[in-house]
Write a protein that holds these residues in place. Structure first.
Motif, short mmCIF file in Angstrom:
data_model
loop_
_atom_site.label_atom_id
_atom_site.label_comp_id
_atom_site.label_asym_id
_atom_site.label_seq_id
_atom_site.Cartn_x
_atom_site.Cartn_y
_atom_site.Cartn_z
N GLN A 159 0.83 -1.20 0.00
CA GLN A 159 0.00 0.00 0.00
C GLN A 159 0.87 1.25 0.00
N ARG A 186 -6.36 5.66 -0.64
CA ARG A 186 -5.56 4.44 -0.43
C ARG A 186 -5.16 3.90 -1.81
N THR A 243 -3.65 0.16 -3.41
CA THR A 243 -3.28 -1.23 -3.18
C THR A 243 -2.70 -1.74 -4.49
N ILE A 299 -10.60 -1.30 4.03
CA ILE A 299 -9.44 -2.11 3.67
C ILE A 299 -9.76 -3.61 3.80
N THR A 314 -10.23 -5.81 0.66
CA THR A 314 -9.12 -6.14 -0.24
C THR A 314 -9.24 -7.54 -0.84
N ALA A 359 -8.14 -8.14 -4.87
CA ALA A 359 -6.70 -8.29 -5.08
C ALA A 359 -6.28 -9.65 -5.62
#
Length: 196
Positions: free
Chosen positions: A37, A58, A60, A97, A100, A104
């Motif tokens: 991050q 943010r 990622t 978060i 994720t 991801a």
């Protein structure tokens, strides 16, 4: 209407299986230190042609983050239930978060810029994806997950092949689609285009 908006229907079992597989891959990425991050873009504000100004809160990204078929995926939505209460939005920005694993581990994921317009509370994800077809495949499954927590009809996405997010951040006009009459379209219909 874009091709992304008329994609074939995806069943709930397929969505659940895809999200479970993503969560398992995300766990492996985290365990091996291949998900990070960076905060170099946090606080950057991007103006869009629909009048919103989204702030990156943010980032990622996978490591390594290079793809062979760059595509930009942009998603926007408005959360249901929390309305326009700034305190609840601050809580969401801090705690989201935990979502994720919902993206991801999907095939082709490279990077996501998490964004919100603090005035209108429109949320956006600006993604780098390796492969436009993979980006659409993910977005159709995400659309079903977001439908559970979003204002009906507020979940939209656009895939722009051949570009990466860095290209867009250097020159926002590259996100604009070259379609006849696009310059005359309603501003809200051009929600994915950066202004200036």
């Amino acid at each position: 209407m874009t091709s992304e908006q008329v994609a074939p229907s995806v069943g709930p079992g397929e969505v659940l299986a895809a999200v479970a597989a993503s969560a398992a891959r995300t766990a492996r990425l985290l365990a091996t230190g291949r998900l990070r991050q960076p905060d170099d873009l946090v606080g950057t504000r991007l103006p869009f042609r629909d009048g919103t100004r989204s702030m990156i809160f943010r980032t990622t990204e996978r490591d390594p983050s290079a793809g062979t078929e760059p595509s930009v995926l942009q998603v926007r939505f408005r959360l249901r239930w929390i309305g326009e209460r700034p305190t609840l939005h601050r809580v969401f920005v801090t705690t989201c978060i935990v979502n994720t694993p919902l993206f991801a581990g999907f095939p082709g994921f490279v990077r996501k810029q998490w964004m919100v317009d603090p005035r209108t509370f429109v949320y956006r994800g600006l993604y780098d994806w390796d492969g436009a077809d993979r980006a659409r495949w993910y977005a159709e499954r995400l659309r079903h997950v977001l439908a559970l927590v979003c204002v009906p009809g507020s979940v939209e996405y656009v895939v722009v092949p051949g570009l990466g997010v860095d290209d867009v951040l250097r020159d926002g006009s590259r996100l604009q689609r070259q379609e006849p009459g696009a310059q005359d379209a309603d501003a809200d219909a051009l929600w994915w285009e950066l202004a200036g």
